[in-house]
Enzyme design. Structure first.
Site: not given
Length: 348
Positions: A103, A290-292, A312
């Protein structure tokens, strides 16, 4: 080390993800940063082995100058360089997450002019991180529509606590495209991917996870397909399960891990409950995505509707703004929220 043009970050506002996002954006935008009070509210504050692996990997990738990259350090200064190495190896250590390491470098690799490859060893299916199947079958396919040409090859699975897994992330140059995920359309099917260590085959752990998840979903009228059941070599006994919701215009994933004292059926029940709660709404991405997706949205632009505003998501908003993104969040009456952004000047 000069502090000219350096962004100052309060590390108490988030955990390791805040650091990983800062490393990615710093490298892409060429902006140095200093983070203080790293993970100050966590039971074990400061940099842990997992975070140091990410710092060292990104520093090697872009030939950065770094201060404070030590175990337990509560501050870090990172000044990115202009270089771009195209082939790297990293060892997260024990069962530290390989997917979280990927990531950190993926946003950088996705904006490079050359193909990129990184092989990492550590945990592939561990707590507090996307499993390798979620990464391969949910995240990367969703990002493909945003011009991210990436794939992961899994050589060996690593469960907690021994780790020992190995995977390779490969990217090829592609043109960034806005991410448009506002509606998911009708559900086509749920795919079940179940995996366990070879030492658990006699107890049929992977089979029981898959069978119970399929039965629960079919009882609820959900079209279900058992896509994969496998037993793999691993240094520690363990299991994982992924439910991949395939919608007309999106994908959503819900994974669960086996652990001592937790039955295969309980593992399946946990994943099914999460899918059922998500499917009752109409957001196009799951709460984990959602946050990724925010880093890629901030870089490539677009619009994404998320099912809820998690801690996050809130922590990432201020950080992205500090690195020059115009990402905005608008809450909707149904509890969802829409994230919108234009392409970042660094990647236009």
């Amino acid at each position: 080390m000069s502090t000219e043009g350096m962004i100052e970050i309060d590390g108490t506002a988030g955990g390791g993800q805040l650091l990983r996002t800062a490393l990615s954006l710093s490298t892409v935008t060429g902006t140095p940063f200093r983070i203080e009070d790293v993970r100050a509210t966590r039971p074990e504050p400061g940099l842990r082995a997992q975070h140091l692996a990410a710092v060292r990997l990104v520093a090697d990738l872009c030939e950065a100058a770094v201060e404070g990259a030590e175990l337990g350090s509560d501050s870090l200064t990172f000044r990115p360089g202009d270089g771009r190495r195209t082939s790297l190896r990293a060892d997260v250590g024990t069962a530290g997450s390989v997917t979280l390491l990927f990531d950190t470098v993926l946003p950088v690799a996705a904006t490079m002019d050359d193909a990129f490859l990184v092989t990492a060893t550590g945990g592939t299916d561990v707590k507090w991180a996307p499993t390798i199947e979620y990464y391969r079958r949910v995240k990367l396919p969703l990002l493909a529509d945003a011009g991210v040409d990436a794939a992961v090859d899994l050589a060996r699975t690593g469960f907690y606590p021994a780790g020992g897994g190995e995977a390779t992330l490969r990217t090829t140059p592609a043109s960034p495209a806005p991410i448009e995920l506002e509606a998911r359309g009708a559900l086509e099917r749920v795919e079940v991917y179940s995996k366990a260590a070879e030492s658990l085959e006699e107890r049929r752990v992977a089979d029981r996870q898959a069978d119970h998840a399929r039965d629960r979903l079919e009882d609820a009228g959900v079209p279900t397909e058992v896509a994969s059941v496998e037993y793999v070599p691993a240094r520690s006994p363990g299991s994982s399960l992924l439910l991949r919701g395939v919608y007309e215009r999106s994908l959503a994933g819900f994974d669960a891990l086996g652990e001592r004292g937790r039955t295969s059926e309980a593992v399946a029940d946990g994943a099914v409950r999460e899918f059922t709660a998500f499917h009752a709404g109409d957001a196009p991405v799951d709460p984990y995505m959602a946050d990724q997706v925010m880093v890629f949205l901030a870089l490539a632009g677009g619009r994404v509707r998320v099912p809820t505003v998690t801690a996050h998501v809130r922590a990432n908003l201020d950080l992205l703004d500090a690195f020059g993104s115009d990402l905005r969040l608008v809450r909707r009456g149904d509890g969802t929220a829409t994230l919108t952004a234009s392409a970042h000047p660094a990647v236009r």
